[in-house]
Design a protein around this motif. Structure first.
Motif: not given
Lengths: 121, 187
Positions: B18, B20-21, B23-24, B27, B58, B61
């Protein structure tokens, strides 16, 4: 090179020369805006992501360690066990039979703590 | 750029922990192209395109576990973005009475890109706005994003033959809609 350029499809409407010019015109238009600055877009997306789900993978080893402690507490060894823990803390090797309880307990509790630390970081 | 972590590795990090960095970073890498794609599809309505791009990321994700490495992450993302765009178009057509929907389509969307644009650029964008959603998407995929027919067909979710038909029809319409482009580009 884009395979769209390979004009193998029937192009009844446009001559090859016109087709080439049209493709050139489209590519020139595409080249005018090659990249868009982020300007906070990524941050806005990240703000809207669903909240991170908490992971409880540390719970299994922690319960295992707790179980081992309970077993030890209800066995005939508690006093002995505490004495062996004191011996271990003083840097001496405890009695071999106490290691059967102490080692799994220490490994499980340590593993649970490591998992919890990793996942919260 | 040579040491950049591959997209697939970032996806794996997101799925494994999980992260998130990670995924950032995905993006950040793909936002420019995704927003540019949607701007073309939305007839240069930048605000709408950015809203749809956010929704696309979104959805990406949420669906990341469905991503298979048989397609590039960017291609997979464009497919999601195109589906988000189609859903928006369908929802808008359901909201508007038929006459208004046709009028909105024919107005060329946000024709407010006049400032700072060259005449030729405006001509091309006006001509693009005359195409159907599918034809415009096919042209954007093949010529603006330089995708192969196979990749473009994957993104649009249609057979390659259908994609070729969209491109063929779109070119004919563009040639008719671009004022004097033949004489302007004549050797």
């Amino acid at each position: 090179m884009n395979r769209a350029m390979d004009s193998q499809e029937p192009e009844a409407g446009l001559s090859p020369e016109h087709e080439r010019r049209l493709e050139q015109l489209l590519r020139e238009d595409a080249a005018r805006e090659p990249y868009i600055e982020d300007a906070g877009f990524t941050a806005r997306v990240m703000d809207r992501l669903p909240p991170a789900q908490r992971s409880y993978s540390w719970l299994g080893p922690a319960l295992g360690g707790l179980g081992a402690a309970v077993v030890a507490a209800f066995s005939s060894l508690p006093a002995d066990l505490l004495a062996q823990v004191r011996i271990a803390l003083q840097g001496h090797l405890p009695a071999p039979q106490s290691l059967l309880v102490l080692v799994p307990m220490a490994v499980l509790v340590g593993f649970a703590a490591w998992l919890a630390a990793t996942e919260s970081g | 750029m040579a040491n950049e972590v591959p997209d697939a590795a970032l996806v794996a990090r997101v799925l494994a922990g999980n992260d998130r960095h990670a995924f950032g970073e995905l993006v950040r890498r793909h936002q420019g192209a995704t927003r540019a794609l949607l701007r073309r599809l939305c007839k240069e309505d930048h605000a709408l395109a950015d809203d749809l791009a956010q929704e696309a990321f979104l959805q990406a994700f949420r669906k990341l576990a469905q991503f298979r490495a048989d397609a590039a992450f960017g291609t997979w993302l464009y497919r999601i973005a195109y589906n988000v765009f189609l859903m928006h178009v369908r929802a808008r057509k359901e909201e508007l009475p038929l006459d208004e929907a046709v009028a909105a389509d024919e107005s060329g969307g946000a024709a407010a890109t006049v400032e700072g644009s060259s005449v030729q650029e405006l001509d091309v964008r006006r001509a693009l706005s005359k195409l159907s959603e599918e034809e415009r998407a096919a042209i954007v995929q093949c010529y603006y994003l330089d995708r192969s027919h196979e990749e473009a067909a994957y993104v649009l979710g249609c057979p390659v033959g259908t994609l070729k038909s969209y491109v063929f029809r779109a070119k004919k319409k563009l040639a008719a809609a671009l004022p004097g482009w033949e004489t302007r580009n004549a050797p």
